[in-house]
Motif scaffolding. Sequence first.
Motif, PDB file in Angstrom:
ATOM      1  N   ASP A 107       0.727  -1.081   0.164  1.00  0.00           N
ATOM      2  CA  ASP A 107       0.104   0.081  -0.054  1.00  0.00           C
ATOM      3  C   ASP A 107       1.130   1.250   0.107  1.00  0.00           C
ATOM      4  N   SER A 108       1.804   1.005   0.637  1.00  0.00           N
ATOM      5  CA  SER A 108       2.995   2.239   0.956  1.00  0.00           C
ATOM      6  C   SER A 108       3.487   2.934  -0.641  1.00  0.00           C
ATOM      7  N   PHE A 109       3.890   1.791  -1.693  1.00  0.00           N
ATOM      8  CA  PHE A 109       4.721   2.670  -2.701  1.00  0.00           C
ATOM      9  C   PHE A 109       3.135   2.895  -3.055  1.00  0.00           C
ATOM     10  N   ILE A 110       1.860   2.305  -3.537  1.00  0.00           N
ATOM     11  CA  ILE A 110       0.985   2.257  -4.297  1.00  0.00           C
ATOM     12  C   ILE A 110       0.949   3.097  -4.305  1.00  0.00           C
ATOM     13  N   THR A 111       0.104   3.938  -2.883  1.00  0.00           N
ATOM     14  CA  THR A 111      -0.094   5.379  -2.533  1.00  0.00           C
ATOM     15  C   THR A 111       0.811   6.233  -3.423  1.00  0.00           C
ATOM     16  N   ALA A 112       1.995   6.049  -2.970  1.00  0.00           N
ATOM     17  CA  ALA A 112       3.473   6.859  -3.649  1.00  0.00           C
ATOM     18  C   ALA A 112       2.817   7.567  -4.933  1.00  0.00           C
ATOM     19  N   MET A 113       2.572   6.351  -6.038  1.00  0.00           N
ATOM     20  CA  MET A 113       2.582   6.771  -7.280  1.00  0.00           C
ATOM     21  C   MET A 113       1.323   7.874  -7.549  1.00  0.00           C
ATOM     22  N   THR A 114       1.662   8.716  -8.628  1.00  0.00           N
ATOM     23  CA  THR A 114       1.053  10.097  -9.212  1.00  0.00           C
ATOM     24  C   THR A 114      -0.639   9.307  -9.363  1.00  0.00           C
TER      25      THR A 114
ATOM     26  N   TYR B  88      -4.369   3.457  -6.656  1.00  0.00           N
ATOM     27  CA  TYR B  88      -4.665   1.954  -7.264  1.00  0.00           C
ATOM     28  C   TYR B  88      -5.069   1.771  -8.628  1.00  0.00           C
ATOM     29  N   GLN B  89      -5.066   3.332  -9.484  1.00  0.00           N
ATOM     30  CA  GLN B  89      -5.256   3.085 -11.236  1.00  0.00           C
ATOM     31  C   GLN B  89      -4.329   3.417 -11.912  1.00  0.00           C
ATOM     32  N   THR B  90      -2.581   3.554 -11.360  1.00  0.00           N
ATOM     33  CA  THR B  90      -1.674   3.285 -11.984  1.00  0.00           C
ATOM     34  C   THR B  90      -1.286   2.892 -12.909  1.00  0.00           C
ATOM     35  N   HIS B  91      -1.151   2.496 -14.788  1.00  0.00           N
ATOM     36  CA  HIS B  91      -1.217   1.769 -15.393  1.00  0.00           C
ATOM     37  C   HIS B  91      -0.087   0.870 -15.515  1.00  0.00           C
ATOM     38  N   ILE B  92      -0.162  -0.531 -15.373  1.00  0.00           N
ATOM     39  CA  ILE B  92       1.258  -1.363 -15.133  1.00  0.00           C
ATOM     40  C   ILE B  92       1.402  -2.173 -16.511  1.00  0.00           C
ATOM     41  N   GLU B  93       2.715  -1.668 -16.854  1.00  0.00           N
ATOM     42  CA  GLU B  93       2.804  -2.402 -18.410  1.00  0.00           C
ATOM     43  C   GLU B  93       2.761  -3.318 -18.298  1.00  0.00           C
ATOM     44  N   GLN B  94       2.736  -4.267 -19.447  1.00  0.00           N
ATOM     45  CA  GLN B  94       3.154  -5.340 -20.006  1.00  0.00           C
ATOM     46  C   GLN B  94       4.279  -6.699 -18.983  1.00  0.00           C
TER      47      GLN B  94
END
Length: 576
Positions: free
Chosen positions: A450-457, A460-466
């Motif tokens: 959760d900590s590194f996800i919430t640090a992203m712009t 949880y809707q951050t796009h993950i590449e293939q």
Amino acid sequence: MIHNLKKQAKGNLAPTFLTILFVILEVVMDVTIPFLMAFLLDRGVDAGNLSEIIKWGLLLLLCASIALLFGVLAGHFAAKASTGFARNVRRSLFHRVQDFSFSNIDKFSTASLVTRMTSDVTNIQHAYQMLTRIAVRSPVMLLFSFIMAYSINARLSMVYLVAIPVLGIGLFFLIRAAYPIFTRVFKIYDRLNMVVQENIRGIRVVKSFVREEHEKTKFNTVSDEIFKNFMKAEKIVAYNSPLMQGTMYVSILAISYIAARLIVSSSMTTGQLMSFITYTSQILMSLMMLSMVIVMLTISKASAQRIEEVLSEQSNLTQNTNGLTTIADGSISFEHVDFSYFNAQEKRCLYDINLRIESGQTVGILGPTGSAKTTLVQLIPRLYDVLSGSVKVGGVDVREYNLESLREAVAMVLQKNILFSGTIAENLRWGNEKAGDEELVQACRIAQADSFITAMTDGYQTHIEQDGTNVSGGQKQRLCIARALLKKPKILILDDSTSAVDTKTDAAIRKAMATEMRQTTKIIIAQRVASVEDADQIIMLDDGRIQAVGNHQQLLQSCPRYQELYTAQLRKEERA
């Protein structure tokens, strides 16, 4: 083989039938045109009768227009039928692969399956279209043209009885020589796809080791092998054209010579000769198209056989349709379990495994590389079946469960962590597509994600590449753990899935799971003793055999191998 592929035409029978119908109607118009042309020449041009010329000319124009319309309709329905057929084949292949066990997939390489669902399907799609159009048109045109030619002059039509066997024998030997080469080429295509697949997946390794030239050489070697084989086969098939052309020209010369004598003796008119020569061209062109169909079918036969191999492959994990759907608890027992990837007693990789794990326990598995740790845990959700003995979950043999229900109760985080293109939330919901936002956050907190996800712009809707190329190895592992936790499984298997995270984070994950998942049986495969030292029991595995079972303190006192591993890692940490 034909029977299985015939099933794939389901839903496309109407356009297939309409294609055949319009092809036949087009041929009827095509063979009618030369017949009418004879009247135009004899009654109009030679007789100098303008009204006859207009009459037969308009009739010819009408027939040509109708033939064009039938040709367009035949092409339309042929395209619809062939693409529908290819869609069904591709879908059947993909669905069949989804039903395969791991051992079935091991039998076919990934690259080979990709080739079968792409190049091979395309080949049989073209073959299907040719079968519904050219393979129908050619023999029908041959038959109707021969009948019309025979009706004009029976004796002259006997020329065809010499030409047709010559073409048939020549074509037989060409196909006989080319077919083995086409069969070999598709196997080489599998190797080419494997080279490309490995290169693209491992492109970062290739670049970091500066091995681009080596990869280019490897690709060129396989590509050149395909080129040489295809060139050899195409050279053989290319002889078909001069054979056809030569036969056609000789036939026309023979007919012209014989017909000229008949015209001189008033046994034949000029218009009839022109019609006869047109029918000769139609007959020989039909034979040429038929030979092309046979060549195409020769190529597609190899593809059809490869597709058939997948469609006829039966999963060696028999689904128990009336199996149990409720798993009582997360207890696991192995009773005299032997296992072999090759289903052979002499090639076993697990030997007489006897093990009991209580529901809710945390169990660690240690052992050197190749000791069959992963193999052992893959038997629990029936990714493979035992060679002998039994694996029980909740006190019931796993073979007695409905397979889907069993796997819903078991969550695995594999060594090779896979993320799919999409948002973080979409990836997490692979574990539970109905999970709410709060459940996502809770699973990620346990997995320390959760900590590194919430640090992203975009959070949880951050796009993950293939394949998760835009997150680190440790982040990928934690996301995969969170995804598994969302299943709320009775059994959680972590297959060396914290190897990329630091020891502090590893400890935090284990502590959170111990607190939040007390009812879940947790199996942790690890290389670090620190990752499993708090487990209720630790299994020492070596060469497919259990060497020792006990908790941390028990193994320190009774297992020399565990003592050695613990001491070596402790010293390494002290030096660090």
